[in-house]
Each structure stands twice: as C-alpha cells, then as structure tokens.
Design a protein around this motif. Sequence first.
Motif, PDB file in Angstrom:
ATOM      1  N   PRO A  25       1.273  -5.388  20.813  1.00 50.83           N
ATOM      2  CA  PRO A  25       1.695  -5.037  19.458  1.00 50.83           C
ATOM      3  C   PRO A  25       2.644  -3.836  19.502  1.00 50.83           C
ATOM      4  O   PRO A  25       2.504  -2.948  20.351  1.00 50.83           O
ATOM      5  N   HIS A  47       1.804   0.126  20.423  1.00 46.92           N
ATOM      6  CA  HIS A  47       0.432   0.301  20.912  1.00 46.92           C
ATOM      7  C   HIS A  47       0.424   1.285  22.081  1.00 46.92           C
ATOM      8  O   HIS A  47       1.248   1.193  23.000  1.00 46.92           O
ATOM      9  N   ARG A  53       6.259 -13.573  17.021  1.00 53.83           N
ATOM     10  CA  ARG A  53       4.952 -12.924  16.878  1.00 53.83           C
ATOM     11  C   ARG A  53       4.937 -12.102  15.595  1.00 53.83           C
ATOM     12  O   ARG A  53       5.983 -11.716  15.087  1.00 53.83           O
ATOM     13  N   ASN A  54       3.739 -11.764  15.135  1.00 55.70           N
ATOM     14  CA  ASN A  54       3.685 -10.954  13.917  1.00 55.70           C
ATOM     15  C   ASN A  54       3.749  -9.457  14.233  1.00 55.70           C
ATOM     16  O   ASN A  54       3.799  -8.638  13.325  1.00 55.70           O
ATOM     17  N   GLY A  55       3.715  -9.083  15.527  1.00 53.77           N
ATOM     18  CA  GLY A  55       3.852  -7.682  15.910  1.00 53.77           C
ATOM     19  C   GLY A  55       2.600  -6.859  15.738  1.00 53.77           C
ATOM     20  O   GLY A  55       2.604  -5.659  15.996  1.00 53.77           O
ATOM     21  N   VAL A  56       1.514  -7.491  15.303  1.00 51.38           N
ATOM     22  CA  VAL A  56       0.265  -6.766  15.046  1.00 51.38           C
ATOM     23  C   VAL A  56      -0.870  -7.303  15.916  1.00 51.38           C
ATOM     24  O   VAL A  56      -1.596  -6.542  16.551  1.00 51.38           O
ATOM     25  N   GLU A  57      -1.035  -8.623  15.946  1.00 54.33           N
ATOM     26  CA  GLU A  57      -2.134  -9.231  16.692  1.00 54.33           C
ATOM     27  C   GLU A  57      -1.814  -9.274  18.188  1.00 54.33           C
ATOM     28  O   GLU A  57      -0.672  -9.496  18.580  1.00 54.33           O
TER      29      GLU A  57
END
Length: 201
Positions: free
Chosen positions: A38, A41, A94-98
């Motif tokens: 992510p 991170h 990707r959503n960039g969070v999960e």
Amino acid sequence: MTKIDTSSPESVLPTPSHTVGPFYGYALPFPGGGDIAPVGHPDTITAQGYVYDGEGKPLPDAFVELWGPDPDGSLPTVDGSMRRDPASGGFLGRNGVEFTGWGRIQTDANGHWYARTLRPGARGRNAPYLSVCVFARGLLVHLFTRIYLPGDEAALAADPLLSQLDEERRGTLIAADAGKGTYRFDIRLQGEGETVFLEFQ
C-alpha cells in the motif's frame, strides 16, 4: 511426394518437440503488478533483480510472480489485486490501500524486474520469505522458488528448507541487501549459479 505407411506404429515418426510461446506475454501482463505494498506503508521493501537464461543472457520477456505474508506473518485474505471496472471490464489497478501479498512483474528489455512489497513476517519454523513463480521462454512448466531476506542468520540457519542445502546452493535463495530497504535477487534458470527451484507434490 513421399507416402508413409501409417498402418504400423513403427512406421510413424514422432512429431519434433518444440517450446511454447512466450504467448503468455499477451494474456498475463498486469499493469502496476509490482506495486504490491500500500502507498506509504512503513514496512515497504523493494525486491529487484534480473532473470537469466542458461547462457547467462537476460530474458526480456519473462514474468515473475510474488506472494508474501504481511509483516506479522499472516496471509492476506482480501479480494484479488486485479480489479476490473464492472461496466467496461477495463483494468482499474490496485486500490492502493489493501495488501493482497501478490504481484506479477514482466521483465524489461534488459531482463530486469522489481517489486515494492511489504517485508514478510516469519511463518511457523520458516525464516521470512517471498514465494516466487517464474514464467519464461523455453519453459513448458513454470518454476517455483523463494526469496529469503538476509539479516537474521539464526532464522536462516534454522529454516527447514535452507538447512538441507549446501552453502553455495543455499546462497541462490537469499537476496543481497542493497541498502535502503532494497534487496537484489537474480534468477538463473540454468547453468552456473542456477537458482534452487522447488517441486510441489
């Protein structure tokens, strides 16, 4: 024109063998596949290296897939990385969070690959590692290996897989620390310094 009697098996010549592809290059590309961690991170690391053939030449059309646990050693259970627009079927990225722990990277024109992922945590008696799958020209079956990270010599020495290998072969599974959270791991398909590959039964 030569006529061949096919009435007996002895008279039929076998079809010459040949390798397949790399046709997977049209079906498997995954834009942004190396951005596994992510964004922002703190446990992000970069794994990078080259894929070499048996003559030591870099392969510009290989794929490297990575899977890894999160820093706590837990396997991610969130939905897959390759999200698609339900209306158009187009790739959303990707959503960039999960963190799914999975990525797919195509080597560039120089045979180089890289991925940003989270530092894997230890699982069971194993030292922390990333699982790797390699697709490349001339391979009828993809290959599996591991990337162990250097630093904890006691954990590496006690790892059930590494402890079965002599020092030279063991070294083909341990990445080199390139500093600043970057690790170099070259994959050699054959020949001198061939990477240790795993067979699952």
